[in-house]
Scaffold this motif. Structure first.
Motif, PDB file in Angstrom:
ATOM      1  N   THR A   3      -8.586   2.082 -20.462  1.00  0.00           N
ATOM      2  CA  THR A   3      -8.388   0.718 -19.996  1.00  0.00           C
ATOM      3  C   THR A   3      -9.440   0.326 -18.981  1.00  0.00           C
ATOM      4  O   THR A   3      -9.336  -0.709 -18.346  1.00  0.00           O
ATOM      5  N   ASP A   4     -10.480   1.128 -18.840  1.00  0.00           N
ATOM      6  CA  ASP A   4     -11.535   0.816 -17.887  1.00  0.00           C
ATOM      7  C   ASP A   4     -12.382  -0.343 -18.387  1.00  0.00           C
ATOM      8  O   ASP A   4     -12.936  -0.265 -19.456  1.00  0.00           O
ATOM      9  N   GLU A  59       0.832  -1.201   0.000  1.00  0.00           N
ATOM     10  CA  GLU A  59       0.000   0.000   0.000  1.00  0.00           C
ATOM     11  C   GLU A  59       0.862   1.245   0.000  1.00  0.00           C
ATOM     12  O   GLU A  59       1.939   1.258   0.594  1.00  0.00           O
ATOM     13  N   CYS A  60       0.397   2.278  -0.655  1.00  0.00           N
ATOM     14  CA  CYS A  60       1.168   3.506  -0.706  1.00  0.00           C
ATOM     15  C   CYS A  60       0.577   4.542   0.233  1.00  0.00           C
ATOM     16  O   CYS A  60      -0.592   4.883   0.121  1.00  0.00           O
ATOM     17  N   SER A  87       0.731   7.660  -5.477  1.00  0.00           N
ATOM     18  CA  SER A  87       0.499   6.579  -6.427  1.00  0.00           C
ATOM     19  C   SER A  87      -0.933   6.585  -6.952  1.00  0.00           C
ATOM     20  O   SER A  87      -1.878   6.581  -6.182  1.00  0.00           O
ATOM     21  N   PRO A  88      -1.079   6.580  -8.276  1.00  0.00           N
ATOM     22  CA  PRO A  88      -2.419   6.611  -8.879  1.00  0.00           C
ATOM     23  C   PRO A  88      -3.193   5.310  -8.688  1.00  0.00           C
ATOM     24  O   PRO A  88      -4.406   5.295  -8.852  1.00  0.00           O
ATOM     25  N   ASN A  89      -2.526   4.223  -8.379  1.00  0.00           N
ATOM     26  CA  ASN A  89      -3.242   2.956  -8.251  1.00  0.00           C
ATOM     27  C   ASN A  89      -3.263   2.423  -6.823  1.00  0.00           C
ATOM     28  O   ASN A  89      -3.668   1.302  -6.590  1.00  0.00           O
ATOM     29  N   GLY A  90      -2.796   3.244  -5.861  1.00  0.00           N
ATOM     30  CA  GLY A  90      -2.868   2.836  -4.474  1.00  0.00           C
ATOM     31  C   GLY A  90      -1.720   1.943  -4.035  1.00  0.00           C
ATOM     32  O   GLY A  90      -1.561   1.673  -2.860  1.00  0.00           O
ATOM     33  N   LYS A  91      -0.915   1.482  -4.996  1.00  0.00           N
ATOM     34  CA  LYS A  91       0.248   0.685  -4.653  1.00  0.00           C
ATOM     35  C   LYS A  91       1.481   1.567  -4.732  1.00  0.00           C
ATOM     36  O   LYS A  91       1.545   2.462  -5.566  1.00  0.00           O
ATOM     37  N   TYR A 127       1.585   8.419 -16.831  1.00  0.00           N
ATOM     38  CA  TYR A 127       0.765   7.318 -16.351  1.00  0.00           C
ATOM     39  C   TYR A 127      -0.660   7.435 -16.870  1.00  0.00           C
ATOM     40  O   TYR A 127      -1.244   6.475 -17.366  1.00  0.00           O
ATOM     41  N   ASN A 173      -2.718   4.952 -19.476  1.00  0.00           N
ATOM     42  CA  ASN A 173      -3.812   4.161 -18.933  1.00  0.00           C
ATOM     43  C   ASN A 173      -5.181   4.655 -19.376  1.00  0.00           C
ATOM     44  O   ASN A 173      -6.196   4.296 -18.813  1.00  0.00           O
TER      45      ASN A 173
END
Length: 40
Positions: A39-40, A3-4, A9-13, A32, A36
């Motif tokens: 890609t939804d 976890e970030c 971090s845009p993806n939480g990691k 980023y 991306n």
């Protein structure tokens, strides 16, 4: 785990962005987002 907590971090990691300067961060974020799109 992974976890970030730095809020960058845009993806939480955590992907190592906490070490970047504000300028570098903005560049990476732009990149980023471009990479991306749709890609939804």
């Amino acid at each position: 785990m992974g976890e970030c907590g730095c809020g960058r971090s845009p993806n939480g990691k955590c992907i190592g962005w906490h070490g970047l300067s504000e300028e570098e961060y903005q560049e990476k974020l732009k990149e980023y987002v471009e990479n991306n799109k749709g890609t939804d």
